[in-house]
Design an enzyme around this catalytic site. Sequence first.
Site, mmCIF file in Angstrom:
data_model
loop_
_atom_site.group_PDB
_atom_site.id
_atom_site.type_symbol
_atom_site.label_atom_id
_atom_site.label_comp_id
_atom_site.label_asym_id
_atom_site.label_seq_id
_atom_site.Cartn_x
_atom_site.Cartn_y
_atom_site.Cartn_z
ATOM 1 N N SER A 138 2.543 -8.800 -3.349
ATOM 2 C CA SER A 138 2.778 -7.697 -4.298
ATOM 3 C C SER A 138 3.247 -8.274 -5.622
ATOM 4 C CB SER A 138 3.862 -6.760 -3.756
ATOM 5 O OG SER A 138 4.245 -5.829 -4.756
ATOM 6 N N TYR A 152 12.152 -5.255 -0.417
ATOM 7 C CA TYR A 152 10.687 -5.359 -0.332
ATOM 8 C C TYR A 152 10.188 -6.516 -1.209
ATOM 9 C CZ TYR A 152 5.837 -3.909 -1.303
ATOM 10 O OH TYR A 152 4.471 -3.871 -1.475
#
Length: 243
Positions: A138, A152
Amino acid sequence: MNKVVIVTGGSRGIGAATSKRLAADGYAVCVNYRTRMDAADQVVAKIRADSGDAFAVRADVSVEADVIALFDAVEAEFGAVTHLVNNAGVLFTQARLVDMDLDRFNKVMAANVTSCFLCCREAIKRMKPGGAIVNVSSVAARTGSPFEYVDYATSKGAVDSMTKGLSLELAADGIRVNAVRPGFIYTDIHADGGDPGRVDRLSPQIPLGRGGTADEVANAIAWLLSDEASYVTGSFIDLAGGR
Ligand code: NAP
């Protein structure tokens, strides 16, 4: 060689788009899911309707026994895995780090990092030269996602490190390992973070002026897996509209 791919979290979002794209490219596809059998079955049905080869396997890829059973099931159905997409991932409601409990942190690390470790390990036991792995990281690995989900972002930083290190371990074996780093893609994951409209809300700050689609990420994954990327390993493709 016959191309056999496992797409973890292949039932929805980026994983579903990737499963369909790889089936169209001639891979026999294992569509992995954890809870949403209905969604996985829909992806398999679409692939079969388009004359592709796919089946669905339930496995929580953060659980070692599930991952081993997943790879065994694929081997029984299609033969040994030749390609792997580590796509399964989760995030939880936006919060500052100070307000996160350990259970949440451990769940994120298990779903996003342990899964990647376990699936890479089982894949490379079976892969031959010409095999390839793509990890779905990501842009959060670069930005750190302050005030949203530092947990995350931390997990995706670990995925980047694993991608780099494993690519170097496997280069001499002819197995390539790369990653994509999406950002602002229209999928259900933003609702899990408590912000279903996140992509549209942030669009004005994205240089290309819009969110991305799961198909656009699938295109990059398919290219990195393919022989067209035969000289690419330990590399990262950012798909975040210029952010
Ligand atoms: P999504 O629409 O929420 O889909 C997530 C998928 O992962 C589902 O198929 C889900 O299966 C599966 N999954 C979750 N935990 C699992 C587990 N433990 N074992 C097996 N499957 C599991 O998410 P998405 O947006 O497509 O995200 C896919 C990947 O892209 C993730 O790694 C995410 O971090 C990354 N990513 C997304 C964006 C974005 O903007 N969307 C940006 C950057 C990175 P079930 O439904 O069956 O549970």
